[in-house]
Design a protein around this motif. Structure first.
Motif, PDB file in Angstrom:
ATOM      1  N   ALA A 180       0.766  -1.192  -0.088  1.00 43.47           N
ATOM      2  CA  ALA A 180      -0.213  -0.049  -0.027  1.00 43.47           C
ATOM      3  C   ALA A 180       0.790   1.395   0.207  1.00 43.47           C
ATOM      4  CB  ALA A 180      -0.743   0.055   1.181  1.00 43.47           C
ATOM      5  N   LEU A 181       0.907   1.902  -0.995  1.00 41.21           N
ATOM      6  CA  LEU A 181       1.874   3.464  -0.763  1.00 41.21           C
ATOM      7  C   LEU A 181       0.874   4.318  -0.932  1.00 41.21           C
ATOM      8  CD1 LEU A 181       4.301   4.564  -2.074  1.00 41.21           C
ATOM      9  CD2 LEU A 181       3.449   4.012  -4.746  1.00 41.21           C
ATOM     10  N   THR A 182       0.717   5.274  -0.249  1.00 41.77           N
ATOM     11  CA  THR A 182       0.677   7.147  -0.629  1.00 41.77           C
ATOM     12  C   THR A 182       1.649   7.439  -1.352  1.00 41.77           C
ATOM     13  OG1 THR A 182       1.543   7.622   2.042  1.00 41.77           O
ATOM     14  CG2 THR A 182      -0.171   6.589   2.292  1.00 41.77           C
ATOM     15  N   GLY A 183       1.088   8.716  -1.055  1.00 39.22           N
ATOM     16  CA  GLY A 183       1.846   9.661  -1.941  1.00 39.22           C
ATOM     17  C   GLY A 183       2.225   9.678  -3.483  1.00 39.22           C
ATOM     18  N   ARG A 186      -7.997  11.119   8.188  1.00 42.61           N
ATOM     19  CA  ARG A 186      -8.708   9.813   9.507  1.00 42.61           C
ATOM     20  C   ARG A 186      -9.134   8.065   8.070  1.00 42.61           C
ATOM     21  NH1 ARG A 186     -10.807  14.851   7.593  1.00 42.61           N
ATOM     22  NH2 ARG A 186     -11.227  15.930   9.028  1.00 42.61           N
ATOM     23  N   PRO A 187      -7.733   7.911   9.486  1.00 45.39           N
ATOM     24  CA  PRO A 187      -8.019   6.407   8.962  1.00 45.39           C
ATOM     25  C   PRO A 187      -8.413   5.509   9.037  1.00 45.39           C
ATOM     26  CG  PRO A 187      -5.797   6.748  10.484  1.00 45.39           C
ATOM     27  CD  PRO A 187      -7.033   8.267  10.045  1.00 45.39           C
ATOM     28  N   GLN A 188      -9.951   5.355   9.837  1.00 45.86           N
ATOM     29  CA  GLN A 188     -10.849   4.355  10.631  1.00 45.86           C
ATOM     30  C   GLN A 188     -10.855   3.395   9.723  1.00 45.86           C
ATOM     31  OE1 GLN A 188     -10.818   7.886  11.058  1.00 45.86           O
ATOM     32  NE2 GLN A 188     -11.607   8.857  12.742  1.00 45.86           N
ATOM     33  N   ASN A 189     -11.169   4.203   8.333  1.00 47.79           N
ATOM     34  CA  ASN A 189     -11.583   3.377   7.565  1.00 47.79           C
ATOM     35  C   ASN A 189     -10.786   2.434   6.479  1.00 47.79           C
ATOM     36  OD1 ASN A 189     -14.401   3.763   8.810  1.00 47.79           O
ATOM     37  ND2 ASN A 189     -14.903   5.351   7.278  1.00 47.79           N
ATOM     38  N   MET A 190     -10.044   2.346   7.008  1.00 43.95           N
ATOM     39  CA  MET A 190      -9.000   1.941   6.588  1.00 43.95           C
ATOM     40  C   MET A 190      -8.395  -0.003   6.131  1.00 43.95           C
ATOM     41  SD  MET A 190      -6.723   4.316   4.396  1.00 43.95           S
ATOM     42  CE  MET A 190      -6.339   5.886   4.318  1.00 43.95           C
ATOM     43  N   ALA A 235     -10.739  -2.184   4.741  1.00 42.21           N
ATOM     44  CA  ALA A 235     -10.480  -2.339   3.297  1.00 42.21           C
ATOM     45  C   ALA A 235      -9.077  -2.235   2.669  1.00 42.21           C
ATOM     46  CB  ALA A 235     -12.219  -1.794   2.563  1.00 42.21           C
ATOM     47  N   ALA A 236      -8.809  -0.794   2.549  1.00 41.89           N
ATOM     48  CA  ALA A 236      -7.309  -0.956   2.111  1.00 41.89           C
ATOM     49  C   ALA A 236      -6.027  -1.389   1.906  1.00 41.89           C
ATOM     50  CB  ALA A 236      -7.274   1.451   2.228  1.00 41.89           C
ATOM     51  N   LEU A 237      -6.394  -1.428   3.508  1.00 34.81           N
ATOM     52  CA  LEU A 237      -5.479  -2.371   4.156  1.00 34.81           C
ATOM     53  C   LEU A 237      -5.672  -3.863   4.247  1.00 34.81           C
ATOM     54  CD1 LEU A 237      -4.279   0.284   7.245  1.00 34.81           C
ATOM     55  CD2 LEU A 237      -3.079  -0.294   4.528  1.00 34.81           C
ATOM     56  N   ALA A 238      -6.651  -4.227   3.438  1.00 37.07           N
ATOM     57  CA  ALA A 238      -6.720  -5.927   3.734  1.00 37.07           C
ATOM     58  C   ALA A 238      -5.412  -6.782   3.404  1.00 37.07           C
ATOM     59  CB  ALA A 238      -8.079  -5.570   2.732  1.00 37.07           C
ATOM     60  N   GLY A 239      -4.906  -7.081   3.348  1.00 38.72           N
ATOM     61  CA  GLY A 239      -4.245  -8.179   2.582  1.00 38.72           C
ATOM     62  C   GLY A 239      -2.922  -7.563   2.406  1.00 38.72           C
ATOM     63  N   GLN A 254      -1.473   2.740  12.523  1.00 42.84           N
ATOM     64  CA  GLN A 254      -1.926   2.163  13.576  1.00 42.84           C
ATOM     65  C   GLN A 254      -3.116   0.977  12.745  1.00 42.84           C
ATOM     66  OE1 GLN A 254      -3.683   5.497  16.071  1.00 42.84           O
ATOM     67  NE2 GLN A 254      -2.005   5.138  18.001  1.00 42.84           N
ATOM     68  N   ALA A 255      -3.572   1.946  11.808  1.00 43.30           N
ATOM     69  CA  ALA A 255      -4.575   1.070  11.109  1.00 43.30           C
ATOM     70  C   ALA A 255      -3.852  -0.086  10.179  1.00 43.30           C
ATOM     71  CB  ALA A 255      -5.000   2.226  10.094  1.00 43.30           C
ATOM     72  N   ALA A 256      -2.224  -0.117  10.123  1.00 41.60           N
ATOM     73  CA  ALA A 256      -1.794  -0.853   9.562  1.00 41.60           C
ATOM     74  C   ALA A 256      -1.533  -2.199  10.397  1.00 41.60           C
ATOM     75  CB  ALA A 256      -0.630  -0.376   8.850  1.00 41.60           C
ATOM     76  N   ALA A 257      -1.625  -1.440  11.457  1.00 42.51           N
ATOM     77  CA  ALA A 257      -0.816  -2.669  12.321  1.00 42.51           C
ATOM     78  C   ALA A 257      -2.630  -3.466  13.320  1.00 42.51           C
ATOM     79  CB  ALA A 257      -0.372  -2.067  13.674  1.00 42.51           C
TER      80      ALA A 257
END
Length: 311
Positions: free
Chosen positions: A7-10, A54-58, A60-64, A99-102
């Motif tokens: 997962a890449l940001t920026g 606000r990465p509370q809804n991440m 799905a983005a970080l799944a797998g 924290q969302a990634a963890a």
């Protein structure tokens, strides 16, 4: 493609664009996290629109996802950006994403920090990871605070502290130097001797790949710098060599240049021109990283790519 999913940001920024290309070329599947929908290059494994603040809804983005490469953030600027803005974009958003990634059980979090988390625009000796960090501006402090926050985020992480990055599409000071070198005029910088470490986008991408591959837990910062620091006259000579031209440098006394810039209200520019900032990438070298090209080679290639004759 069946490689690890990153997962890449920026990914729309100067560094992120190059990381996107390098990661996909290296066999990784890449899912980009965007603030807003944009036209995307081919080869992605997906894209997600989300607010890093606000990465509370991440979920799905970080799944797998195997690893996160976080290159998004508020860049350093000479103008007075409020310190709270740096803290929000560079510190708080980084911590929340980690924290969302963890929570999503991501294996590793790679954070693109900056050498400015460790030192000011110049340093008297060789900067290493063993030195105590001493940032001098809001940008550097926000990056260091993000690094420190990662220690409590519950995830294995690697912090990369690149020196000044150059490559196609570069902006800021390096873009100004490139434009200056392209002018067919003698330049009065032949007497400057302060040396600076630089790093190309290719070398930085190789550093990202190195920490992604590392099998053991990292949880530490890594300086990213090519091993051949150059003085400003050598940088200009390398750029002009890429254009097939002679250096064209005049040895104007440093004191005279300093006086002129200070009278013009450009004292900070003088520190950047004359000061030294040499950094040594001990941690990356221990992991087996080597820069794929020298700084002289990289600057010459950059100038060739920016030359009107090359288009």
């Amino acid at each position: 493609m069946t490689g690890p999913l990153i997962a890449l940001t920026g990914s729309t920024g100067f560094i992120g664009r190059h990381l996107l290309g390098a990661l996909t070329a290296g066999g990784y599947r890449v899912r980009v996290i965007l603030r807003r929908p944009v036209e995307l290059p081919p080869g992605l494994s997906g894209a997600v629109v989300g607010d890093l603040a606000r990465p509370q809804n991440m979920a799905a983005a970080l799944a797998g996802v195997d690893a996160v490469v976080h290159s998004a953030g508020l860049a350093h600027a000479m103008s007075g950006t409020p310190e709270d803005d740096y803290r929000t974009s560079n510190t708080e958003a980084t911590l929340r994403l980690a924290q969302a990634a963890a929570k999503a059980r991501v294996r590793r979090f790679v954070f693109l920090s900056s050498i400015r988390a460790q030192t000011g625009p110049s340093a008297p000796g060789i900067v290493t990871e063993a030195d105590a960090p001493a940032p001098v501006d809001p940008y550097g402090r926000s990056k260091l605070a993000a690094e420190e926050a990662l220690a409590g985020a519950g995830i294995d992480y690697a912090v990369l502290r690149p020196v000044l990055v150059y490559g196609p599409g570069v902006k800021g000071n390096m873009a100004s130097l490139l434009a200056l070198a392209a002018r067919p005029l003698p330049l009065p910088f032949g007497g400057l001797s302060g040396r600076r470490s630089l790093v190309s986008v290719e070398s930085l991408a190789a550093a990202v790949a190195t920490v992604l591959r590392a099998p053991d837990s990292l949880r530490r910062p890594f300086i990213v710098a090519e091993p051949d620091p150059l003085a400003l006259p050598e940088m200009i000579a390398a750029l002009r060599a890429g254009l097939g031209r002679r250096p064209g440098l005049l040895p104007v006394p440093a004191g005279l240049l300093a006086l002129g810039l200070r009278l013009a209200g450009r004292a900070e520019a003088w520190e950047r021109l004359s000061g030294s900032l040499v950094a040594r990438p001990d941690g990356l070298a221990a992991l087996g990283w080597t820069a794929p090209l020298t700084t002289r080679e990289g600057l010459a290639a950059l100038a060739r790519g920016s030359s009107p004759q090359s288009s």
